[in-house]
Design an enzyme around this catalytic site. Structure first.
Site, PDB file in Angstrom:
ATOM      1  N   ASN A  39      14.492 -16.235 -11.263  1.00 14.54           N
ATOM      2  CA  ASN A  39      14.134 -16.810  -9.981  1.00 14.54           C
ATOM      3  C   ASN A  39      12.814 -16.188  -9.506  1.00 14.54           C
ATOM      4  OD1 ASN A  39      14.023 -17.079  -7.024  1.00 14.54           O
ATOM      5  ND2 ASN A  39      16.025 -18.033  -7.251  1.00 14.54           N
ATOM      6  N   HIS A  50      13.799 -21.623  -9.348  1.00 15.31           N
ATOM      7  CA  HIS A  50      15.072 -20.937  -9.538  1.00 15.31           C
ATOM      8  C   HIS A  50      15.096 -20.407 -10.967  1.00 15.31           C
ATOM      9  CE1 HIS A  50      17.733 -22.883  -6.184  1.00 15.31           C
ATOM     10  NE2 HIS A  50      16.627 -22.339  -5.702  1.00 15.31           N
ATOM     11  N   GLU A  52      16.964 -20.971 -13.623  1.00 12.76           N
ATOM     12  CA  GLU A  52      17.091 -21.973 -14.678  1.00 12.76           C
ATOM     13  C   GLU A  52      15.831 -22.825 -14.795  1.00 12.76           C
ATOM     14  OE1 GLU A  52      21.168 -21.300 -12.744  1.00 12.76           O
ATOM     15  OE2 GLU A  52      19.102 -21.535 -12.067  1.00 12.76           O
ATOM     16  N   SER A  77      26.114 -19.503 -11.185  1.00 17.33           N
ATOM     17  CA  SER A  77      26.431 -20.925 -11.232  1.00 17.33           C
ATOM     18  C   SER A  77      25.221 -21.749 -10.769  1.00 17.33           C
ATOM     19  CB  SER A  77      27.631 -21.174 -10.315  1.00 17.33           C
ATOM     20  OG  SER A  77      28.062 -22.498 -10.368  1.00 17.33           O
ATOM     21  N   CYS A  79      22.708 -24.352  -9.151  1.00 15.61           N
ATOM     22  CA  CYS A  79      22.677 -25.184  -7.948  1.00 15.61           C
ATOM     23  C   CYS A  79      22.483 -26.653  -8.345  1.00 15.61           C
ATOM     24  CB  CYS A  79      21.525 -24.721  -7.045  1.00 15.61           C
ATOM     25  SG  CYS A  79      19.894 -25.236  -7.639  1.00 15.61           S
ATOM     26  N   CYS A  82      19.063 -27.310 -10.274  1.00 19.18           N
ATOM     27  CA  CYS A  82      19.057 -26.822 -11.656  1.00 19.18           C
ATOM     28  C   CYS A  82      20.024 -27.624 -12.509  1.00 19.18           C
ATOM     29  CB  CYS A  82      19.395 -25.339 -11.681  1.00 19.18           C
ATOM     30  SG  CYS A  82      18.154 -24.338 -10.826  1.00 19.18           S
ATOM     31  N   ASP A 142      17.310 -19.318  -0.214  1.00 20.70           N
ATOM     32  CA  ASP A 142      17.328 -19.755  -1.601  1.00 20.70           C
ATOM     33  C   ASP A 142      18.318 -20.888  -1.840  1.00 20.70           C
ATOM     34  OD1 ASP A 142      16.183 -19.132  -4.304  1.00 20.70           O
ATOM     35  OD2 ASP A 142      18.306 -18.888  -4.782  1.00 20.70           O
TER      36      ASP A 142
END
Length: 145
Positions: A39, A50, A52, A77, A79, A82, A142
């Protein structure tokens, strides 16, 4: 611990050391890391970097056939943003370090036939719990709260 999850955790720690949010990710195909990221919303003043998304960006342009054989490892996990990228590129499997501190769009991923394996790794949980406790405003920013 899985070598690739360990690499994602390392990316998360790099982000934390840079003053950012400690979420890391790696993209793996055929037993090889194609891209790494963490991130960087704070570091780059970005709305989309982010962990990912940064990982996919760093992997560069890849053929669809590569994505379809890949696994994305992430410390947290994913979002909805992503998860959308994961679905768009047809990545068939996501390994999630933890979803106790934040439950992302896992049902969306599964609904698109993506295998989601949640590890509940203690190091991932501790890293996020500590960050959220110390930086609630930044964390809420975020995740769009």
């Amino acid at each position: 611990m899985d070598t690739f999850l360990k690499a994602a955790i390392s990316e998360g720690r790099i982000g934390l050391d840079e003053g950012g949010i400690p979420i890391g990710s790696v993209l793996v195909c055929d037993g090889r890391i194609l891209g790494r990221g963490h991130n960087q919303r704070v570091q780059q003043g970005s709305v989309i970097h982010h962990g990912e998304m940064n990982c996919l960006e760093n992997a560069g342009r890849l053929a669809a056939s590569v994505y379809k054989r890949s696994t994305l490892y992430t410390t947290l996990s994913p979002c909805p943003m992503c998860s959308g990228a994961i679905v768009l590129y047809g990545i068939p499997r996501v390994v999630v370090g933890e979803n106790k501190t934040f439950l992302g769009a896992e049902d969306y991923l599964r609904g698109h036939g993506i295998q989601v394996d949640v590890v509940q790794d203690d190091e991932c949980i501790e890293m996020m719990q500590k960050f959220i406790q110390e930086n609630p405003g930044l964390w809420n920013e975020d995740i769009g709260v």
